[in-house]
Scaffold this active site. Structure first.
Site, PDB file in Angstrom:
ATOM      1  N   LYS A 201       0.844  -1.203   0.000  1.00 53.67           N
ATOM      2  CA  LYS A 201       0.000   0.000   0.000  1.00 53.67           C
ATOM      3  C   LYS A 201       0.875   1.247   0.000  1.00 53.67           C
ATOM      4  CE  LYS A 201      -3.541   2.246   2.763  1.00 53.67           C
ATOM      5  NZ  LYS A 201      -4.496   2.150   3.874  1.00 53.67           N
ATOM      6  N   GLU A 207      10.462  -4.604   4.729  1.00 50.75           N
ATOM      7  CA  GLU A 207      10.576  -6.002   4.302  1.00 50.75           C
ATOM      8  C   GLU A 207      10.286  -6.133   2.801  1.00 50.75           C
ATOM      9  OE1 GLU A 207       8.900  -4.807   6.860  1.00 50.75           O
ATOM     10  OE2 GLU A 207       8.864  -6.195   8.571  1.00 50.75           O
ATOM     11  N   GLY A 261      -4.910  -2.061   5.133  1.00 49.63           N
ATOM     12  CA  GLY A 261      -4.091  -3.189   4.687  1.00 49.63           C
ATOM     13  C   GLY A 261      -4.755  -4.537   4.936  1.00 49.63           C
ATOM     14  N   ARG A 262      -5.260  -4.730   6.164  1.00 50.13           N
ATOM     15  CA  ARG A 262      -5.817  -6.053   6.513  1.00 50.13           C
ATOM     16  C   ARG A 262      -7.207  -6.269   5.924  1.00 50.13           C
ATOM     17  NH1 ARG A 262      -4.686  -2.732  10.566  1.00 50.13           N
ATOM     18  NH2 ARG A 262      -6.344  -1.834  11.834  1.00 50.13           N
ATOM     19  N   GLU A 347      -4.749  -6.910  14.843  1.00 51.90           N
ATOM     20  CA  GLU A 347      -4.237  -5.588  14.462  1.00 51.90           C
ATOM     21  C   GLU A 347      -5.366  -4.551  14.535  1.00 51.90           C
ATOM     22  OE1 GLU A 347      -0.678  -4.844  11.576  1.00 51.90           O
ATOM     23  OE2 GLU A 347      -2.448  -4.376  10.411  1.00 51.90           O
ATOM     24  N   HIS A 378      -5.067 -33.592  17.798  1.00 51.34           N
ATOM     25  CA  HIS A 378      -3.946 -34.399  18.296  1.00 51.34           C
ATOM     26  C   HIS A 378      -2.839 -33.517  18.850  1.00 51.34           C
ATOM     27  CE1 HIS A 378      -5.731 -38.061  16.672  1.00 51.34           C
ATOM     28  NE2 HIS A 378      -6.182 -37.253  15.728  1.00 51.34           N
ATOM     29  N   LYS A 498       9.241  -0.462  14.456  1.00 45.06           N
ATOM     30  CA  LYS A 498       9.807  -0.147  13.142  1.00 45.06           C
ATOM     31  C   LYS A 498      10.868   0.945  13.269  1.00 45.06           C
ATOM     32  CE  LYS A 498       5.695  -0.967  10.253  1.00 45.06           C
ATOM     33  NZ  LYS A 498       4.681  -0.347   9.402  1.00 45.06           N
TER      34      LYS A 498
HETATM   35  O1  F6P Z   1       2.787  -3.710   9.970  1.00 44.08           O
HETATM   36  C1  F6P Z   1       1.736  -2.861   9.749  1.00 44.08           C
HETATM   37  C2  F6P Z   1       1.282  -2.769   8.332  1.00 44.08           C
HETATM   38  O2  F6P Z   1       1.098  -1.425   8.088  1.00 44.08           O
HETATM   39  C3  F6P Z   1      -0.002  -3.558   8.081  1.00 44.08           C
HETATM   40  O3  F6P Z   1      -1.107  -2.925   8.576  1.00 44.08           O
HETATM   41  C4  F6P Z   1       0.028  -3.700   6.612  1.00 44.08           C
HETATM   42  O4  F6P Z   1      -0.872  -4.655   6.152  1.00 44.08           O
HETATM   43  C5  F6P Z   1       1.481  -4.077   6.404  1.00 44.08           C
HETATM   44  O5  F6P Z   1       2.184  -3.289   7.357  1.00 44.08           O
HETATM   45  C6  F6P Z   1       2.034  -3.878   5.019  1.00 44.08           C
HETATM   46  O6  F6P Z   1       1.946  -2.551   4.607  1.00 44.08           O
HETATM   47  P1  F6P Z   1       2.155  -2.141   3.089  1.00 44.08           P
HETATM   48  O7  F6P Z   1       1.073  -2.751   2.279  1.00 44.08           O
HETATM   49  O8  F6P Z   1       2.104  -0.635   3.079  1.00 44.08           O
HETATM   50  O9  F6P Z   1       3.507  -2.631   2.638  1.00 44.08           O
END
Ligand code: F6P
Length: 535
Positions: A201, A207, A261-262, A347, A378, A498
Site C-alpha cells: 500500500k 521487508e 491493509g488487513r 491488528e 492431536h 519499526k
Molecule cells: O505492519 C503494519 C502494516 O502497516 C499492516 O497494517 C500492513 O498490512 C502491512 O504493514 C504492510 O503494509 P504495506 O502494504 O504498506 O507494505
C-alpha cells in the site's frame, strides 16, 4: 463500552449459571431457534452459554453502542478512521454498483470498477499466454512480494481456492525479510517465466522493498535491465514510489487510502489470486463478500451472523474473562485462515485506549489462534477439553469435499461434529463408572463439558463462500470495535518497533557506532556484532 450494560452482563453471568445440558433439555427447539443462515453460511450458536434473556441483553449492548448508525457511517464513507482521518470503505471494493458513492470528491464505485477491469485484462493476458516474458516465454510463476495485509489475504485465499486455480501457473508469496524466504523461492522459479508483483500500500515497507530490490537484482543479473518491464508489476497507492523503484506506472494497479491493509484482499492486492483463479471466479469471490455485506447491513441484530459472533465474543471476553478464541477450520485448504484472522482481528482491536483517548478498563481484542482439524485434535484440544481456561471456539466445516477420496470426508466431518458435542456435553463421573472405569481413574476420565462453540457450515468451499466467510469476520471485528468504543482501523502499535529497528540496523552495519540502549539490548547487540558473519 457502555458501563451499565457491561456490569449488567457480568451480573447476569454471576447470578445465573448456564449449563448446556440443562439448556438443551429445557428447550427442545433450542438448536433450531439458535441457527441462522445467510450468504451461503449457516451458524449454529446453540452450544453457547446463553439463553434468550442473555441474547436480548447482548443485542441491547449493540443497540446502545449505536451499531446501526455506525454501520451506515462505514458504508457511506464517513471518516470513521478518525486518527488517520480516513473513510473505511472496503465494502465498496466488492460492491456490484458502478456509481452512486462520492467520497472526498472521488467516484468510489467507478474507480473500483476501473481497477477491476484493468486487473481482469491483465490476468487474462497472463492466463492465455499473451503476456510474454523478455525472452518470449509464457509466464509460469507469479511471485507476490508483500507483507501483512499485502500478503496474508492472497496467500490464504490462493491456498483456500486451489481447486479453482490454473494449475499450470504457480504462485509464491514472499513476505519475510529473512533472506531465506526469497532465496528458497528463487530456487524454485525461472527468471524468464516469472512475474513479480510488488504489493505494498505504502511502497515503503522495509521487508517488501528489501525483497523487491533483491528480486530485481536477481532478474537483472539473469535477463538485463530492459527485462524489468515485462517481469515486474506493482500494486500500491503510491505511484511516485512505484516509479522511483523503476516500475512503469502503466503496470501499476492502484487502490486508495480508504482500504486498510488487513481489509485489502478484494482490492488490487488480490491480483495474484485473480491471475490464479481467473476473473470469473474472482467475481464470484466478490459476490460472496457482497452477500455478507448486504446481510450485515440489513439483518436485525438477533439474526445477523457477524453481530451474533461479535456479541458472543464479547460475552466471553468481558463476561467470562476469556483471553482467546480458537478458529478451527475442518478443511485443509483453509490452513492459513487462522493466520489471516490473526492480523484482521488482533491488528484491528488490539487497542487499550478508547475513542476519547482514555485507557479502557475492560478487555478488548482477544488472542486468535487455530489450526485445521483434525490435526489440532492431536495437539492442543486436550487443553480445551480438560484445561482450566475457557476457550471459546469457532468450528468451520463443509458438506462436500473437493477431494472425495473413499470415506475421508465423512471421517473428517464425524470428528467435526463429535468435538462440539463432546465440548458441550462432556462425560460425567457417573457415565465413567457405568462404563467400568476404575474409581481411581474417574477424575481423570471425566469431561466437565460446558465449553462453548459456534458451528459454521456451508455446502462447499468456493470463491463465493470464502468471500462471505472473510466478510463475516471483518464485520464481527468491526462490531466489537464499536461496542468496545475503540478505533479498529489504525495500527499505531506497530510503529515504535519499526523506528527502533531502523536505528539498530545502522548499529549492526557500522559496528563502531556507540550503543545507547538499555543494558539488555546493548549486550544482545554486542553479542550479535561479535558473532555475525563478516563476509
Ligand atoms: O505492519 C503494519 C502494516 O502497516 C499492516 O497494517 C500492513 O498490512 C502491512 O504493514 C504492510 O503494509 P504495506 O502494504 O504498506 O507494505
Amino acid at each position: 463500552m457502555d458501563i451499565d450494560t457491561a456490569e449488567l452482563l457480568a451480573g447476569q453471568i454471576e447470578s445465573r449459571e448456564m449449563n448446556l445440558k440443562t439448556l438443551f433439555a429445557e428447550d427442545p427447539a433450542r438448536a433450531e431457534k439458535m441457527t441462522v443462515s445467510a450468504a451461503g453460511w449457516t451458524l449454529d450458536y446453540s452450544k453457547n452459554l446463553v439463553d434468550e434473556p442473555t441474547m436480548k441483553l447482548l443485542v441491547r449492548l449493540a443497540e446502545k453502542a449505536n451499531l446501526k448508525q455506525e454501520i451506515e457511517a462505514m458504508f457511506n464513507g464517513v471518516h470513521i478512521n478518525k486518527t488517520e482521518d480516513r473513510a473505511v470503505l472496503h465494502t465498496a471494493l466488492r460492491s456490484s454498483k458502478t456509481s452512486g458513492l462520492v467520497v472526498d470528491g472521488q467516484d468510489v464505485y467507478g474507480d473500483v470498477q476501473a481497477v477491476l477491469k484493468q486487473m481482469g485484462e491483465f490476468a487474462n493476458l497472463i492466463r492465455t499466454g499473451k503476456w510474454l516474458g523478455a525472452t518470449g516465454k509464457r509466464i509460469k510463476y507469479i511471485v507476490n512480494i508483500g507483507i501483512g495485509g499485502s500478503d496474508l489475504g492472497p496467500a490464504m485465499a490462493y491456498q483456500a481456492l486451489a481447486p479453482f486455480t490454473k494449475r499450470s501457473l504457480k504462485c509464491f508469496f514472499v513476505s519475510n525479510v529473512d533472506a531465506t524466504h526469497m532465496a528458497e523461492t528463487l530456487l524454485q522459479i525461472k527468471a524468464d517465466q516469472t512475474l513479480f508483483i510488488v504489493a505494498s500500500k505504502t511502497f515503503t515497507t522495509q521487508e517488501t522493498m528489501t525483497n523487491a530490490h533483491t528480486a530485481r537484482a536477481w532478474l537483472v543479473e539473469k535477463l538485463g535491465d530492459a527485462a524489468v518491464a515485462k517481469h515486474f508489476v506493482a500494486v500500491s497507492t503510491n505511484a511516485a514510489k512505484v516509479a522511483e523503484f523503476g516500475i512503469d506506472t502503466a503496470n501499476m494497479f492502484g487502490f486508495w487510502d480508504w482500504v486498510g491493509g488487513r481489509y485489502s484482499m478484494p482490492s488490487a492486492i488480490g491480483l495474484s489470486l485473480m491471475i490464479a483463479i481467473g476473473p470469473t471466479q474472482y467475481k464470484r469471490l466478490l459476490s460472496g463478500y457482497e452477500a455478507m455485506d448486504r446481510h450485515f447491513r440489513t439483518a436485525p441484530f438477533k439474526r445477523n451472523l457477524p453481530v451474533l459472533l461479535a456479541l458472543l465474543g464479547i460475552l466471553y471476553s468481558n463476561g467470562y474473562g476469556a483471553d482467546s478464541y480458537a478458529v478451527l477450520p475442518y478443511d485443509q485448504y483453509l490452513a492459513r485462515f487462522p493466520a489471516y484472522l490473526q492480523q484482521l482481528d488482533m491488528e484491528s482491536n488490539g487497542k487499550s485506549v478508547d475513542r476519547e483517548g482514555n485507557p479502557v478498563d475492560y478487555m478488548t481484542g482477544p488472542i486468535v489462534w487455530g489450526e485445521p482439524g483434525t490435526n489440532g485434535q492431536h495437539a492442543f484440544y486436550q487443553l480445551i477439553h480438560q484445561g482450566t481456561r475457557l476457550i471459546p471456539a469457532d468450528f468451520i466445516g463443509f458438506c462436500k469435499s473437493h477431494n472425495p477420496l473413499s470415506d475421508h470426508h465423512d471421517k473428517l466431518m464425524a470428528n467435526f461434529f463429535a468435538q462440539t458435542e463432546a465440548l458441550a456435553f462432556g462425560k460425567t463421573a457417573e457415565q465413567c463408572r457405568a462404563e467400568g472405569v476404575p474409581e481411581n481413574l474417574v477424575p481423570f476420565k471425566t469431561f466437565e463439558g460446558n465449553h462453548p462453540t459456534n458451528t459454521l457450515i456451508a455446502p462447499e468451499l468456493t470463491p463465493k463462500t470464502l468471500g462471505a466467510l472473510i466478510a463475516l469476520y471483518e464485520h464481527k471485528v468491526f462490531t466489537q470495535g464499536i461496542i468496545w468504543n475503540i478505533y479498529s482501523f489504525d495500527q499505531w502499535g506497530v510503529e515504535l518497533g519499526k523506528v527502533l529497528a531502523g536505528k539498530i540496523l545502522k548499529e549492526l552495519s557500522d559496528t563502531t557506532l556507540p550503543l545507547a540502549h538499555d543494558a539488555s539490548t546493548n549486550a544482545l547487540i554486542a553479542y550479535y556484532r561479535a558473532n555475525k558473519r563478516t563476509k
